[in-house]
Every structure is written in C-alpha cells, then in structure tokens.
Design a protein around this motif. Structure first.
Motif, PDB file in Angstrom:
ATOM      1  N   ARG A  50       0.830  -1.199   0.000  1.00  0.00           N
ATOM      2  CA  ARG A  50       0.000   0.000   0.000  1.00  0.00           C
ATOM      3  C   ARG A  50       0.864   1.249   0.000  1.00  0.00           C
ATOM      4  NH1 ARG A  50      -3.986   1.031  -2.204  1.00  0.00           N
ATOM      5  NH2 ARG A  50      -4.825  -0.955  -1.503  1.00  0.00           N
ATOM      6  N   TRP A  54       0.845   4.141  -2.713  1.00  0.00           N
ATOM      7  CA  TRP A  54       0.483   5.512  -2.317  1.00  0.00           C
ATOM      8  C   TRP A  54       1.611   6.483  -2.667  1.00  0.00           C
ATOM      9  CZ3 TRP A  54      -2.000   6.623   3.136  1.00  0.00           C
ATOM     10  CH2 TRP A  54      -2.489   7.942   3.147  1.00  0.00           C
ATOM     11  N   ILE A  57       2.157   7.969  -6.183  1.00  0.00           N
ATOM     12  CA  ILE A  57       1.467   9.159  -6.692  1.00  0.00           C
ATOM     13  C   ILE A  57       2.409  10.358  -6.696  1.00  0.00           C
ATOM     14  CG2 ILE A  57      -0.445  10.729  -6.323  1.00  0.00           C
ATOM     15  CD1 ILE A  57      -1.921   8.665  -4.890  1.00  0.00           C
ATOM     16  N   ARG A  90       2.614  14.071  -7.953  1.00  0.00           N
ATOM     17  CA  ARG A  90       1.684  15.004  -7.381  1.00  0.00           C
ATOM     18  C   ARG A  90       2.369  15.772  -6.258  1.00  0.00           C
ATOM     19  NH1 ARG A  90      -3.295  16.140  -5.689  1.00  0.00           N
ATOM     20  NH2 ARG A  90      -3.643  16.207  -3.453  1.00  0.00           N
ATOM     21  N   SER A 102       2.169   9.123   9.171  1.00  0.00           N
ATOM     22  CA  SER A 102       1.742   8.254  10.250  1.00  0.00           C
ATOM     23  C   SER A 102       1.663   6.802   9.782  1.00  0.00           C
ATOM     24  CB  SER A 102       0.394   8.747  10.750  1.00  0.00           C
ATOM     25  OG  SER A 102      -0.147   7.879  11.658  1.00  0.00           O
ATOM     26  N   PHE A 103       1.223   6.612   8.538  1.00  0.00           N
ATOM     27  CA  PHE A 103       1.144   5.262   7.989  1.00  0.00           C
ATOM     28  C   PHE A 103       2.552   4.679   7.806  1.00  0.00           C
ATOM     29  CE2 PHE A 103       0.189   2.301   4.343  1.00  0.00           C
ATOM     30  CZ  PHE A 103      -0.603   1.442   5.072  1.00  0.00           C
TER      31      PHE A 103
ATOM     32  N   ASN B  25      -5.206  15.666  -9.099  1.00  0.00           N
ATOM     33  CA  ASN B  25      -6.479  15.560  -8.395  1.00  0.00           C
ATOM     34  C   ASN B  25      -6.291  14.795  -7.085  1.00  0.00           C
ATOM     35  OD1 ASN B  25      -9.144  15.113  -7.622  1.00  0.00           O
ATOM     36  ND2 ASN B  25      -9.784  15.243  -9.748  1.00  0.00           N
ATOM     37  N   GLU B  26      -6.889  15.325  -6.037  1.00  0.00           N
ATOM     38  CA  GLU B  26      -6.685  14.699  -4.730  1.00  0.00           C
ATOM     39  C   GLU B  26      -7.371  13.337  -4.617  1.00  0.00           C
ATOM     40  OE1 GLU B  26      -7.583  17.191  -1.427  1.00  0.00           O
ATOM     41  OE2 GLU B  26      -6.615  15.865   0.008  1.00  0.00           O
ATOM     42  N   TYR B  28      -6.897  10.623  -5.984  1.00  0.00           N
ATOM     43  CA  TYR B  28      -5.985   9.480  -5.942  1.00  0.00           C
ATOM     44  C   TYR B  28      -5.445   9.271  -4.533  1.00  0.00           C
ATOM     45  CZ  TYR B  28      -6.498   9.656 -10.898  1.00  0.00           C
ATOM     46  OH  TYR B  28      -7.053   9.647 -12.142  1.00  0.00           O
ATOM     47  N   ALA B  29      -5.104  10.383  -3.887  1.00  0.00           N
ATOM     48  CA  ALA B  29      -4.622  10.277  -2.507  1.00  0.00           C
ATOM     49  C   ALA B  29      -5.720   9.745  -1.601  1.00  0.00           C
ATOM     50  CB  ALA B  29      -4.143  11.636  -2.017  1.00  0.00           C
ATOM     51  N   GLN B  32      -6.087   5.986  -2.007  1.00  0.00           N
ATOM     52  CA  GLN B  32      -5.013   5.282  -1.316  1.00  0.00           C
ATOM     53  C   GLN B  32      -5.251   5.288   0.187  1.00  0.00           C
ATOM     54  OE1 GLN B  32      -2.786   3.497  -2.688  1.00  0.00           O
ATOM     55  NE2 GLN B  32      -3.173   4.120  -4.797  1.00  0.00           N
ATOM     56  N   ALA B  33      -5.703   6.424   0.689  1.00  0.00           N
ATOM     57  CA  ALA B  33      -5.879   6.542   2.139  1.00  0.00           C
ATOM     58  C   ALA B  33      -6.994   5.628   2.627  1.00  0.00           C
ATOM     59  CB  ALA B  33      -6.173   7.989   2.512  1.00  0.00           C
ATOM     60  N   ALA B  36      -5.763   2.083   2.585  1.00  0.00           N
ATOM     61  CA  ALA B  36      -4.833   1.891   3.700  1.00  0.00           C
ATOM     62  C   ALA B  36      -5.617   1.743   5.004  1.00  0.00           C
ATOM     63  CB  ALA B  36      -3.867   3.069   3.796  1.00  0.00           C
ATOM     64  N   ALA B 113      -1.965   5.398  13.627  1.00  0.00           N
ATOM     65  CA  ALA B 113      -2.054   5.541  12.173  1.00  0.00           C
ATOM     66  C   ALA B 113      -3.514   5.522  11.728  1.00  0.00           C
ATOM     67  CB  ALA B 113      -1.266   4.419  11.490  1.00  0.00           C
ATOM     68  N   SER B 116      -5.005   8.885  12.394  1.00  0.00           N
ATOM     69  CA  SER B 116      -4.507   9.890  11.475  1.00  0.00           C
ATOM     70  C   SER B 116      -5.142   9.727  10.096  1.00  0.00           C
ATOM     71  CB  SER B 116      -2.987   9.758  11.415  1.00  0.00           C
ATOM     72  OG  SER B 116      -2.464  10.518  10.389  1.00  0.00           O
ATOM     73  N   LEU B 117      -5.301   8.479   9.663  1.00  0.00           N
ATOM     74  CA  LEU B 117      -5.944   8.239   8.374  1.00  0.00           C
ATOM     75  C   LEU B 117      -7.397   8.686   8.408  1.00  0.00           C
ATOM     76  CD1 LEU B 117      -4.483   4.722   7.463  1.00  0.00           C
ATOM     77  CD2 LEU B 117      -4.103   6.843   6.225  1.00  0.00           C
ATOM     78  N   TYR B 120      -7.645  12.348   7.987  1.00  0.00           N
ATOM     79  CA  TYR B 120      -7.454  12.755   6.592  1.00  0.00           C
ATOM     80  C   TYR B 120      -8.676  12.438   5.744  1.00  0.00           C
ATOM     81  CZ  TYR B 120      -5.961  12.998   1.819  1.00  0.00           C
ATOM     82  OH  TYR B 120      -5.911  13.299   0.489  1.00  0.00           O
ATOM     83  N   VAL B 123     -11.335  15.148   6.175  1.00  0.00           N
ATOM     84  CA  VAL B 123     -11.034  16.400   5.477  1.00  0.00           C
ATOM     85  C   VAL B 123     -11.196  16.243   3.966  1.00  0.00           C
ATOM     86  CG1 VAL B 123      -9.202  18.050   4.958  1.00  0.00           C
ATOM     87  CG2 VAL B 123      -9.445  17.155   7.275  1.00  0.00           C
ATOM     88  N   ARG B 127     -13.939  17.665   1.160  1.00  0.00           N
ATOM     89  CA  ARG B 127     -13.465  18.595   0.161  1.00  0.00           C
ATOM     90  C   ARG B 127     -13.860  18.123  -1.240  1.00  0.00           C
ATOM     91  NH1 ARG B 127      -7.944  20.259   2.031  1.00  0.00           N
ATOM     92  NH2 ARG B 127      -7.393  18.103   1.626  1.00  0.00           N
TER      93      ARG B 127
END
Lengths: 279, 279
Positions: A50, A54, A57, A90, A102-103, B25-26, B28-29, B32-33, B36, B113, B116-117, B120, B123, B127
C-alpha cells in the motif's frame, strides 16, 4: 461454616497455582510469539504494498515495490511536506503528508516488532526444542509446535503426522473429494524442499519428518542434544534422494490400484440447492 | 540532430507534466488513504486479538478481548518485566518481555495511524465529495470512490451500480450460479441499513443509492451543495419504508416467473476432473 470458607480459599489458591503451573512452561509464550510473527508478517507485506502504491502518486519514477527502506523515505518526504519529491509526481498537501507519515511510521514499527519477535523465537526455540531447531530453524520448529498445540503432543506424533502438520485443509479435501493427497504442510517452507525438483519434494519432506520426529522426542523426553548425528543422517538421505534416478510415473490403472480409495463425495460444494435439478 | 534532442527533451517534459496533471487531483490520494485505512483496520484487529491471547498467559483473569488500552497495559507490564502481573499467570522472562513490548508498541502505532488516516479521510472526502459525504459519511463515500476508480466514473454510474459497488462477487455468483442477487455492497455499512429489519434493508439501500447518485453528480459537475434537500427527501423515503406494511412473500412459482433467469451453470466449481463420472 468458618471451616467452609477456609476450605474455599484453599481450593481457589490451589486452582490458581494449578493455572500458574500449567502456564509456567515457556512453550505457550513461544506459540503466541510465532503466531504473532506470522500474522504480523502478512500485515507488514500488505502495508508495504500500500505504501509503495500511495507513494507512487508523488514520485512515480522512484518507487520499487518491496523496497526495504521505503517507509523511511516516505517519512522523510512527508516531513518536508512533499518538497523535493519528483518532477512528475503530485504535490502533497499538508493533510496528506501527516496521514502518509503516520502510515509510514506504522510500517517502520511493524518492522521493528518483526525483528524483536524473530529474536525471541530464536532464543526460545533453541531453549525448548534445541534438536528440532537445529534440524530446521526456529520459525519452522515453532510453527510446528503451535500447530500441534503442545510440545508433548508434537513429540508423541508419528512422523507422518508431523509431515502433514499445516496441510489439514488439503488432507481433508483429499479424504472428502479425492483430490491428490498433500505431501507437506509447514515443512514446505524448508529451503531443501522449496528448491528441490518437483518429484523429490515429497520424499525430502518425509525424510525431514522422520528425523524431526526423533529430534522432538529427544527435546521432550531425554533433553539430550542428538541433532548433530541426526543432521548427518539427514544429509546422507538427501544425497541419496538427489542421486536416485527419477521415478517412472506409474500407469493410470496401476496407480489407482494400490492407492487409498477416497470416500465418495458428499455434500454440495457447488452450491446447488437440495433437490435442485442438474442441468 | 541538435533539433531532434531538443524535441525529445520537450516531449519528455510534456509527458511528465501530463502525469503530474493526471495525479494533481486529490482523489488518488483519498483512494489510497481509504484502502490503507481498511487494510490497517483488519491488521489492527488481528493484532489486538493476538495481544489479548498472549497477555492472557500472564494475567488470565484480567483480559478482556477488544479492550481499548490493552496494548498500553501490556507495555507497562512488560516494562516492569512482568512484575505485578497476577497471582495466577505465568511469570514473564526478559526475552518474552521485550518481544511482547515491541508487539504492543506496534499495536499502539497502528491505532495512531488509524486515527490519522481517519482524520485525513474526513477532510479530503468533505473537500472532494461534500454532498455524498453529507448523505453517508467520509468512509463510505471514499470506499465507493475507490471501488469506482475515479470520481468521474462514480458520478456517471447509474444508481443501481452504485448500490451494488462492493458486491461484485455476489453479483457474479448470482449471474453464474443463480444464487440470490445481492442487495447492497459498500452501502451495507450504513447504520440505516444495518439496523433495519431484514425485509427493508434492500429498499433502504436502493433509496440511498438513488440519492447518492444525484449527490455525486453535483459533487463532480456543478460542485454545488444540495445535500441538505437530498437528505430531507431521503429521510422521508426512509419513513415511508418503515411505515409500509411488511411485504408478502410471493409464492415460489410466482417469484420465479418475473425474475431474471440466470445463465445455466458452466465450469466445474465442485472440483471434479473433466470427464470424471458423477457418482
């Protein structure tokens, strides 16, 4: 009545000390540790994949899957807020950076825990099962122990059972549906088995199981170290197997004759409902 | 020739900036998040269970599985070398203590972790997909996004496809073997679906999918916030479903008539060999 409550106290005390004694053997800790190690290994692999995906990107050109210190590189990049990443990835925003960091830290911790568990396995397996560990290694010996449930049970198993520990699923599939019988379970992880030509793997696993079964009896009963001699014998057997001419495949009919006849299949593994017609 | 190499440079630059733009573009992140997060959740559960079982050797009377701060308690005990454990557990030796401590630390890091994920996800999902997130929550919306592969694809899917995202396996089993069709995939995680009576779950998932499909179109195309009104409509529909009289189960024959007729089964899911006789 006063006597009664005193008796009760004494019995509880006795039960407690019984539990303590039962757990006093280190084999329980070793079994927990090896299972933790096996499970953690899988989790760590998942997390590495993962992380590579990640991180890809942000720096598509510089990621190799399975890279050893990827987690550390990710942490560095995330700390700089994605600055200095790459010309084509990115740009990381702050929220992403802290989640990713953190991951990655989790990945680093998983590595540390794996190392620590491995160190314990080495010490404990050599203490509890010096002969079996000498013949194989601390991971295989501990996994066999955990599959058997206790050293006593493992030491009193016939060699054929030791050979198939960890292959229970394939064994029952063989008995129920007549698929090919398994040749090895945990012992498949031995380098000697993995690297052998296909038609020798089974024989090598059998030789190992035979010697292991003797080693385990020494570990549990006499507690003497005899694995030196065992390993010599084992190596000779392996040499004989490697030098033996390849076996001729028996004809279909002959092969069937001598074999265990599996029970006729029952149950409905294809998910058809009871009473439903065949198409 | 000098011209050629200049052209080459320019083309490489263009390709790089193309990649950069595609990844800018966010979403993709976010994908992944969320993956994860899902994987890490499983690893964490596995580790918690193992930790509880392992710790149970030392303090059998005081372990509850799934205890929130078990990892911290284990770390404390391990730091003291198992001192002050319990009257009936095993006494920890030094090697065990350091392995167990490291494993517990890993558990604590996994929790951090996860948190924290989650932060994210909250947020980023708000968005990127404010409407869809408002209707469901950031985890479900992100998981739908990840299953679809991109926000564009998700926004242009029909509601029925959104409803079944994450149920691909059951859907193909239905098509291939004629098992019951699935009613929901990822949407099963909605509290409204989970807590509903069995015969209403499917209808609730359908209502959600319909509104979600509108919300996603707003998220992707108009980027206006319309989820307030959507949620009101949704709640009315839910009320109607809850108040509707329970559906009568149609008779077996009638039920069959109107339904999609699954394709005749092919392949051999029961593992029989080709040409092998039926028993």
């Amino acid at each position: 009545m006063a006597d009664n409550s005193e008796l009760r106290e004494r019995l509880i005390e006795k039960a407690k000390s019984g539990i303590k004694e039962a757990y006093s053997n280190e084999e329980y800790a070793l079994m927990q540790a090896v299972n933790a190690w096996l499970e953690l290994g899988k989790s760590r692999n998942l997390a590495s994949e993962r992380l590579a995906e990640w991180f890809g990107i942000y720096a598509p050109e510089s990621v190799k899957a399975g890279e050893a210190d990827l987690a550390k590189r990710v942490m560095e990049l995330a700390e700089k807020g994605g600055e200095g990443g790459s010309s084509m990835g990115r740009r990381m925003n702050g929220d992403e950076a802290s989640a990713l960091k953190s991951f990655a830290e989790y990945g680093v911790k998983a590595d540390a825990a794996l190392e620590s568990l491995e160190a314990y396995l080495k010490v404990a397996a050599n203490r509890l099962m010096p002969n079996a560990t000498y013949l194989t290694d601390e991971k295989i010996a501990s996994e066999l122990l955990s599959r058997a449930g206790s050293l006593e049970r493992l030491a009193t198993m016939p060699a054929s059972t030791v050979q198939l520990l960890g292959a229970e699923k394939a064994l029952f599939k063989h008995i129920k549906y007549g698929s090919k019988p398994p040749k090895y379970g945990v012992l498949f992880k031995l380098a000697d088995v993995t690297s052998a030509p296909k038609d020798q793997k089974g024989r090598i696993a059998r030789v190992y199981a035979t010697k292991l079964s003797i080693a385990l009896k020494a570990d549990y009963f006499s507690k003497r170290f005899i694995a030196d001699q065992l390993k010599k014998d084992l190596q000779e057997s392996l040499k004989r197997i490697a030098e033996a001419p390849p076996r001729q495949r028996p004809q279909q009919r002959q092969e069937r004759q001598g074999r265990f006849q599996p029970r006729k299949r029952f149950g409905r593994p294809d998910g058809r409902q009871r009473g439903q017609r065949r198409n």
